[in-house]
Design a protein around this motif. Structure first.
Motif, mmCIF file in Angstrom:
data_model
loop_
_atom_site.group_PDB
_atom_site.id
_atom_site.type_symbol
_atom_site.label_atom_id
_atom_site.label_comp_id
_atom_site.label_asym_id
_atom_site.label_seq_id
_atom_site.Cartn_x
_atom_site.Cartn_y
_atom_site.Cartn_z
ATOM 1 N N ILE A 12 0.881 -1.176 0.000
ATOM 2 C CA ILE A 12 0.000 0.000 0.000
ATOM 3 C C ILE A 12 0.919 1.226 0.000
ATOM 4 C CG2 ILE A 12 -1.941 1.168 1.099
ATOM 5 C CD1 ILE A 12 -2.628 -1.291 2.604
ATOM 6 N N ALA A 14 2.742 3.986 -3.121
ATOM 7 C CA ALA A 14 3.781 3.917 -4.158
ATOM 8 C C ALA A 14 4.268 5.323 -4.476
ATOM 9 C CB ALA A 14 3.213 3.228 -5.398
ATOM 10 N N GLY A 15 4.737 6.040 -3.436
ATOM 11 C CA GLY A 15 5.283 7.385 -3.614
ATOM 12 C C GLY A 15 6.808 7.314 -3.633
ATOM 13 N N GLY A 16 7.464 8.292 -3.003
ATOM 14 C CA GLY A 16 8.926 8.352 -3.018
ATOM 15 C C GLY A 16 9.576 7.094 -2.452
ATOM 16 N N VAL A 17 9.145 6.670 -1.278
ATOM 17 C CA VAL A 17 9.726 5.474 -0.653
ATOM 18 C C VAL A 17 9.234 4.220 -1.383
ATOM 19 C CG1 VAL A 17 9.836 4.101 1.478
ATOM 20 C CG2 VAL A 17 9.927 6.604 1.601
ATOM 21 N N THR A 44 -2.252 2.878 -4.585
ATOM 22 C CA THR A 44 -2.046 4.236 -4.072
ATOM 23 C C THR A 44 -3.352 4.601 -3.362
ATOM 24 O OG1 THR A 44 -2.912 5.235 -6.089
ATOM 25 C CG2 THR A 44 -0.526 4.823 -6.014
ATOM 26 N N SER A 45 -3.569 5.892 -3.100
ATOM 27 C CA SER A 45 -4.824 6.223 -2.404
ATOM 28 C C SER A 45 -6.027 6.116 -3.335
ATOM 29 C CB SER A 45 -4.743 7.625 -1.802
ATOM 30 O OG SER A 45 -4.657 8.582 -2.821
ATOM 31 N N ASN A 95 3.671 1.574 2.713
ATOM 32 C CA ASN A 95 4.550 2.705 2.376
ATOM 33 C C ASN A 95 3.769 4.010 2.323
ATOM 34 O OD1 ASN A 95 7.050 1.391 2.177
ATOM 35 N ND2 ASN A 95 6.613 0.691 0.104
ATOM 36 N N THR A 96 2.740 4.117 3.155
ATOM 37 C CA THR A 96 1.971 5.366 3.240
ATOM 38 C C THR A 96 2.333 6.060 4.553
ATOM 39 O OG1 THR A 96 0.106 4.582 4.584
ATOM 40 C CG2 THR A 96 0.033 4.078 2.222
ATOM 41 N N SER A 97 1.732 7.237 4.760
ATOM 42 C CA SER A 97 1.790 7.829 6.107
ATOM 43 C C SER A 97 0.362 7.906 6.641
ATOM 44 C CB SER A 97 2.443 9.215 6.070
ATOM 45 O OG SER A 97 1.680 10.059 5.235
ATOM 46 N N PRO A 118 7.650 1.879 6.946
ATOM 47 C CA PRO A 118 8.337 3.064 7.474
ATOM 48 C C PRO A 118 7.327 4.043 8.105
ATOM 49 C CG PRO A 118 7.911 3.363 5.141
ATOM 50 C CD PRO A 118 7.269 2.051 5.532
ATOM 51 N N LYS A 120 5.138 5.871 10.639
ATOM 52 C CA LYS A 120 5.270 6.038 12.099
ATOM 53 C C LYS A 120 3.936 6.003 12.836
ATOM 54 C CE LYS A 120 8.361 8.977 10.393
ATOM 55 N NZ LYS A 120 8.576 9.953 9.565
ATOM 56 N N GLY A 209 12.690 14.863 -1.265
ATOM 57 C CA GLY A 209 11.959 13.697 -0.736
ATOM 58 C C GLY A 209 12.225 13.449 0.739
ATOM 59 N N GLU A 212 7.841 14.930 5.191
ATOM 60 C CA GLU A 212 6.602 14.172 5.165
ATOM 61 C C GLU A 212 5.782 14.690 3.979
ATOM 62 O OE1 GLU A 212 5.872 11.521 7.423
ATOM 63 O OE2 GLU A 212 7.999 11.918 7.401
ATOM 64 N N GLY A 345 15.189 10.180 2.816
ATOM 65 C CA GLY A 345 15.467 9.929 1.394
ATOM 66 C C GLY A 345 14.895 8.574 1.008
ATOM 67 N N THR A 349 15.500 4.905 3.043
ATOM 68 C CA THR A 349 14.310 4.495 3.802
ATOM 69 C C THR A 349 13.836 3.125 3.320
ATOM 70 O OG1 THR A 349 13.716 6.809 4.043
ATOM 71 C CG2 THR A 349 11.991 5.204 4.507
HETATM 72 N N1 LIG Z 1 10.713 10.133 2.706
HETATM 73 C C1 LIG Z 1 11.542 9.765 3.670
HETATM 74 O O1 LIG Z 1 12.719 10.113 3.680
HETATM 75 C C2 LIG Z 1 11.047 8.914 4.778
HETATM 76 C C3 LIG Z 1 9.736 8.531 4.832
HETATM 77 N N2 LIG Z 1 9.297 7.747 5.852
HETATM 78 C C4 LIG Z 1 7.907 7.356 5.852
HETATM 79 O O2 LIG Z 1 7.630 6.624 4.667
HETATM 80 C C5 LIG Z 1 6.251 6.773 4.322
HETATM 81 C C6 LIG Z 1 6.131 7.143 2.854
HETATM 82 O O3 LIG Z 1 6.784 8.367 2.632
HETATM 83 P P1 LIG Z 1 6.936 8.959 1.145
HETATM 84 O O4 LIG Z 1 7.092 7.843 0.179
HETATM 85 O O5 LIG Z 1 7.963 9.997 1.233
HETATM 86 O O6 LIG Z 1 5.481 9.617 0.934
HETATM 87 P P2 LIG Z 1 4.770 9.960 -0.469
HETATM 88 O O7 LIG Z 1 3.782 11.045 -0.179
HETATM 89 O O8 LIG Z 1 5.782 10.167 -1.534
HETATM 90 O O9 LIG Z 1 3.959 8.610 -0.845
HETATM 91 C C7 LIG Z 1 2.880 8.153 -0.091
HETATM 92 C C8 LIG Z 1 2.142 7.092 -0.906
HETATM 93 O O10 LIG Z 1 1.113 6.559 -0.090
HETATM 94 C C9 LIG Z 1 -0.130 6.602 -0.821
HETATM 95 N N3 LIG Z 1 -1.214 6.695 0.139
HETATM 96 C C10 LIG Z 1 -1.462 7.654 1.051
HETATM 97 N N4 LIG Z 1 -2.553 7.356 1.782
HETATM 98 C C11 LIG Z 1 -3.004 6.168 1.305
HETATM 99 C C12 LIG Z 1 -4.090 5.319 1.636
HETATM 100 N N5 LIG Z 1 -4.943 5.636 2.619
HETATM 101 N N6 LIG Z 1 -4.257 4.174 0.945
HETATM 102 C C13 LIG Z 1 -3.415 3.846 -0.063
HETATM 103 N N7 LIG Z 1 -2.346 4.603 -0.416
HETATM 104 C C14 LIG Z 1 -2.159 5.756 0.262
HETATM 105 C C15 LIG Z 1 0.003 7.797 -1.710
HETATM 106 O O11 LIG Z 1 -0.927 7.693 -2.768
HETATM 107 P P3 LIG Z 1 -1.377 9.007 -3.632
HETATM 108 O O12 LIG Z 1 -0.188 9.331 -4.458
HETATM 109 O O13 LIG Z 1 -2.565 8.536 -4.392
HETATM 110 O O14 LIG Z 1 -1.687 10.056 -2.611
HETATM 111 C C16 LIG Z 1 1.455 7.626 -2.171
HETATM 112 O O15 LIG Z 1 1.535 6.651 -3.179
HETATM 113 C C17 LIG Z 1 5.693 7.814 5.301
HETATM 114 O O16 LIG Z 1 5.051 7.158 6.366
HETATM 115 C C18 LIG Z 1 6.946 8.523 5.818
HETATM 116 O O17 LIG Z 1 6.802 9.055 7.106
HETATM 117 C C19 LIG Z 1 10.113 7.281 6.850
HETATM 118 C C20 LIG Z 1 11.438 7.601 6.840
HETATM 119 C C21 LIG Z 1 12.008 8.497 5.827
#
Ligand SMILES: NC(=O)C1=CN([C@@H]2O[C@H](COP(=O)(O)OP(=O)(O)OC[C@H]3O[C@@H](n4cnc5c(N)ncnc54)[C@H](OP(=O)(O)O)[C@@H]3O)[C@@H](O)[C@H]2O)C=CC1
Ligand SMILES: N[C@@H](CC=O)C(=O)O
Ligand code: NA
Length: 365
Positions: A12, A14-17, A44-45, A95-97, A118, A120, A209, A212, A345, A349
């Motif tokens: 779940i 598919a963003g940066g991480v 994704t969401s 991989n969401t927040s 990842p 929190k 990246g 948050e 990054g 991560t």
């Molecule tokens: N970036 C970093 O350096 C670090 C990140 N983290 C943690 O990693 C996690 C991901 O971070 P990052 O990749 O940067 O964030 P992004 O915003 O780049 O990606 C988040 C992804 O989660 C999807 N998403 C959000 N909510 C939902 C949901 N309810 N159901 C399904 N998909 C969902 C988003 O979809 P959509 O695009 O459709 O919104 C997107 O694909 C976070 O929890 C962050 O705290 C931890 C350590 C370091």
């Protein structure tokens, strides 16, 4: 001949991480043919991909398939039903927040689905959720790992657990716990040279990246407070929530109620003078400001905020997005065990998430 072992992977986010994790998953699947790793769900969401016959989703074209998919994400109960019907062991990679996804961890774990993440939110939410997560895992035998929720891929949580489980007494944990805050202060208030403009550095941290999804979650101190809540709980303290101790916010009062992260970034340059004043006050004393946190285990005191440091202090001399985390323990005495390196990054991560997955595979496959 026995059938090859298979473990299904459901992702779940598919963003940066998430993107970096997919690359590392592909490498892992090539390097370790057993158990066979089969991606059976990704969302994704707004969009999802899954096949009713559990046919493997190929990783190399996953983003174009997601973009053109007409499948909506499955809500946790439906997703669990789908994953369990495959008959194979499954690891969920969150991989969401998202707090909603985090709130469903006890349900996934209770149904035998292991989790690596990842995110929190689950481990720094209410103490009740923390208890439910670990008791669901214990009852079903499913595994849950979240190394990258503190210090990205740095071995922070595993080190703390090793100290505790081998009977050491952790007395204090302190340091820089945010890649974003580290990057911001290292570039805005370097130990030599002029430094950049605060709001421009905040934009850069987002582009790199490090932040948050909404950078206000970093600047309000909550991201660091969440990490300290997680570490305090692993050290044995029943911290109720990340808002149950003092946390300093760097959001200007005037911008506290803006509606979106984008609007906040647009308006922030008008308030750069506030951070300039903080920087100048430290400079007058021959110091620099840095955003730090600490947990005093004996007195159960947790705090997060700005402090001034001499230019020669290791915290002042950090570079890039580096975190530095010191564990003071009975065994290590007055020379703490120190972990330092990139704390944010995508790749670093995802490395923590992938290595958690390897740990789970060694136990469930
Ligand atoms: N970036 C970093 O350096 C670090 C990140 N983290 C943690 O990693 C996690 C991901 O971070 P990052 O990749 O940067 O964030 P992004 O915003 O780049 O990606 C988040 C992804 O989660 C999807 N998403 C959000 N909510 C939902 C949901 N309810 N159901 C399904 N998909 C969902 C988003 O979809 P959509 O695009 O459709 O919104 C997107 O694909 C976070 O929890 C962050 O705290 C931890 C350590 C370091
Ligand atoms: N936004 C966080 C990402 C890692 O947890 C940070 O900057 O440290
Ligand atoms: Na970590």
């Amino acid at each position: 001949m026995a059938a090859a072992k298979q473990v299904n992977i459901a992702i779940i986010g598919a963003g940066g991480v998430g993107k970096c994790f997919l690359g590392q998953l592909e490498t892992l699947a090539q390097r370790r043919p057993s158990p066979k790793l089969v991606l059976t769900y990704i969302s994704t969401s707004k969009k999802a991909i899954y096949n009713s016959d559990y046919a493997a989703i190929t990783i190399n074209d996953v983003f174009s398939k997601l973009a053109s998919s007409s499948q909506a994400p499955l809500a946790p109960p439906k997703l669990i039903e789908y994953l369990k019907s495959s008959g194979s062991k499954t690891v969920l990679v969150d991989n969401t927040s998202s707090q909603d996804v985090a709130d469903a961890y006890p349900l996934f774990l209770g149904n035998g689905i292991s989790i690596v993440t990842p995110n929190k939110k689950a481990f720094s939410g209410s103490y009740k959720l923390w208890q439910e997560i670990f008791s669901a895992a214990e009852q079903s035998g499913a595994k849950v790992y979240h190394e990258s929720s503190v210090g990205a891929g740095l071995p922070v949580i595993s080190t703390l657990n090793d100290l505790v489980n081998t009977g050491d007494e952790v007395t204090k944990i302190e340091g820089v716990f945010s890649g974003t805050m580290s990057f911001l202060f290292n570039s805005f208030a370097p130990t030599s040279g002029k430094g950049g403009q605060w709001s421009a550095e905040v934009r850069k941290a987002k582009e790199l990246g490090y932040t948050e999804p909404d950078p206000r979650d970093d600047l309000n101190g909550l991201d660091v407070a969440r990490k300290l809540t997680i570490l305090a709980r692993h050290a044995g303290l029943e911290v109720e929530s990340p808002t149950s101790f003092p946390v300093q916010s760097l959001i200007p009062k005037e911008l506290e109620s803006v509606a979106t992260g984008d609007e906040f970034l647009e308006k922030l340059p008008a308030f750069d003078s506030q951070m300039e004043e903080t920087k100048a006050a430290a400079e007058k004393e021959g110091k620099v400001v840095r955003f730090v946190g600490s947990i005093d285990v004996a007195s159960k005191q947790v705090k997060v905020g700005l402090e001034k440091f001499d230019l020669s202090h290791p915290i002042a001399a950090l570079k890039g997005s580096d975190n530095i985390i010191s564990f003071y323990t009975k065994r290590y005495g007055s020379n703490p065990l120190i972990i330092q390196g990139a704390g944010a990054g995508g790749e670093v991560t995802a490395m923590g998430v992938t290595s958690d997955l390897i740990k789970v595979l060694s136990q469930v496959a």
